[in-house]
Design an enzyme around this catalytic site. Sequence first.
Site, short mmCIF file in Angstrom:
data_model
loop_
_atom_site.label_atom_id
_atom_site.label_comp_id
_atom_site.label_asym_id
_atom_site.label_seq_id
_atom_site.Cartn_x
_atom_site.Cartn_y
_atom_site.Cartn_z
N SER A 263 0.98 -1.26 0.05
CA SER A 263 0.18 -0.13 0.04
C SER A 263 0.79 1.30 -0.14
O SER A 263 2.10 1.21 0.14
CB SER A 263 -0.98 -0.10 1.34
N LYS A 264 0.31 2.42 -0.14
CA LYS A 264 1.04 3.64 -0.25
C LYS A 264 1.67 3.83 1.12
O LYS A 264 2.66 4.73 1.15
CB LYS A 264 -0.12 4.79 -0.27
N ARG A 265 0.98 3.33 2.06
CA ARG A 265 1.34 3.44 3.71
C ARG A 265 2.97 2.74 3.75
O ARG A 265 3.61 3.32 4.52
CB ARG A 265 0.50 3.10 4.64
N GLY A 267 5.16 2.48 1.48
CA GLY A 267 6.19 3.52 0.99
C GLY A 267 6.45 4.51 2.02
O GLY A 267 7.54 4.72 2.16
#
Length: 505
Positions: A263-265, A267
Site C-alpha cells: 500500500s501507499k503507507r 512506501g
Amino acid sequence: MSKKIRVRFAPSPTGPLHIGGLRTALFNYLYAKSFGGDFILRIEDTDKKRYVSKSEQHILDSLKWCGLTIDEGPENEGNYGPYRQSERKELYHLKIQELLKSGHAYYAFDKKEDLDFHRKNHEQEGKTFIYNAHNRLKLKNSLSLDDKEVQQMLNEGQEFVVRFKTPEKTEIVCEDLLRGTVRVSAETLDDKVLYKSDGMPTYHFANVVDDNAMKISHVIRGEEWLPSLPIHWLLYDAFGWKERPEFIHLPLILKPTGKGKLSKRDGELIGFPVFPIKWSSDKGEVLGYREAGYLPSATINFLSLLGWNPGGEKEIFSLSELVSSFSVKGLNGSGSRFDPDKNLWFNHQHLQLTSDDVLAKCLEKELVKKGIDSKEKNLTKIAALVKPRLNLLSDLVNVSLFFFKDPEVYNEKALRRFNNEEDLLLLSSLFVYFKTIDPFNAREIKKSLEGYISENNWSFGKALGLLRLAMVGELSGPDLFSLLEELGKETSEKRANSLINILKA
Ligand code: GLU
C-alpha cells in the site's frame, strides 16, 4: 489468420497511478508486444464521485516515462474510440436496451432505505441479503410489477437502476489462463446493477461492453477483479457473444514484510516511492520513482519480476528484452513480495549500463541547478569514475562533489586515526613528492607513488588512505590515481596541504 492480440489497460481515474497499476499496464504491454499486438488505454471514468481530474494526465505521463507506448487511447484515438467511458454513453444506452428487451436485465425501483432495511433484517437473522432469484419477485422491479405500472414510473422520471437477471440454479464455469477453471454457483451472485437512471453504466457493464466493442482479445488485470469474472462471463452469454476475451488475473504485490497487499503507507513508512512520477494535489506533493532518481528501465525491470519468472539466471532486462522474453507461462499464481532493497539494486545495475555521456549530461544539469562551476572539468570522465558508486541518479552530485569543491569537512574517525607525528610526516613527504610526478596522469601517479611508498617502507593502506582523505574528505571514493589526475597537480597539492595544516593544528 490468427486473431489480432489487443489488450487494454483500463484504470479508473480516481487518483495517481500506483506501481501496482503500472505493473498491470506493463504486463499488458509486454503481452501485446510479444505478439506484435495493440496496447490500448481506456479510461474508466464512470464513477463521478471518485473522479479526480488530474489522474488521467498522471496515468498518461507515467506510462510515457516508462516507455510503454500506447497504440490507442484518449490522446491518440484509433478505430474504436472514444477511449474515455464517460464519452461512450450512447453505446451503453443502446446495449442496456438490448438486455432489457431480451429479458436479461430489468428495471428496479427499490429505494436505498428499503434495501438497507432488508439488509439489516437479514443480518439480524444471521443471513446475507442477496438481490437475486431468491427474493427479486418480492422487491420493487419490472419483474414483480406489471408493465403499466413500470411504464408509468419511468414516465414520471422516477429513479431506477437496471439490474442483471442472474440465471437461476446454474454453475458458472469460467476460465482464467493463469488459474484454470473457476466455478461459482449463481446462487451466490446478486443481480448486479448495470446501469443507472442518470445514464451512467456501472463498471461491470461498461467494462464488458467496451471489451467487446474494442475487440479486446486478452483481459489482463489484478487479482482483485477475479470475483467479478463470473458476472462478466454471464454478460457475454446474455449478449449472445460467442467469443470472450481470454482472462488473466495477476497475483498481488505483497508488502515488504508482514501480510497483505502493498500500500501507499508502506512506501511512506519504509521510505520508497509508490508512484512512477510525482503526484501533486491540494494535500501537497508526493515524489515518484522519477524524482527519487530511479531510471524508468530499472523500474520496469524490477516490476516485471514481481509476478513473472523469465526462467534462467538472467535478471537484468531492457524493455525490448522483456518483450521478447515475456510469456504467460512464466506468470506466478501467488503474490510476490515487494523488496525495496532489490528495487535499488536493479537501479544500480541499470545505472552501470547507462553511458558515461548520458550520466555526464545529467550531472551537468544538476551542477547548474546547484550553481556549481564545472567548466574546466571532464564530466564524462568524472561520470565514469563515480558510476560504480551510484544507486540513484539523484546521488550523482553527492558522490562527485569533491571533484568540484575542496572538502570542507573530513571524516572524524579518519582524522583521529591519522592524528600523529608519523602520519603527518608521511603526508608531508607525499606532498613534496607530488611535485616530481610528471606527467601527472593516473598511470604515472600510480607508478611513481607506489615506487616511492615501497622505497620508504611505508604502509600502502596508510599512505593512500591519507591521500584519499585529503582529496575527498572520506576514506572511500573512486580510484585514487584517476581522481588525482582529474583534480590536477595544483589542486591535489593544495588539498594535501590543507590536510597537513589540519593535522598540525
Ligand atoms: N477500472 C478497473 C480498475 O480500475 C479496471 C478493471 C479491469 O481491468 O477490468 O482497475
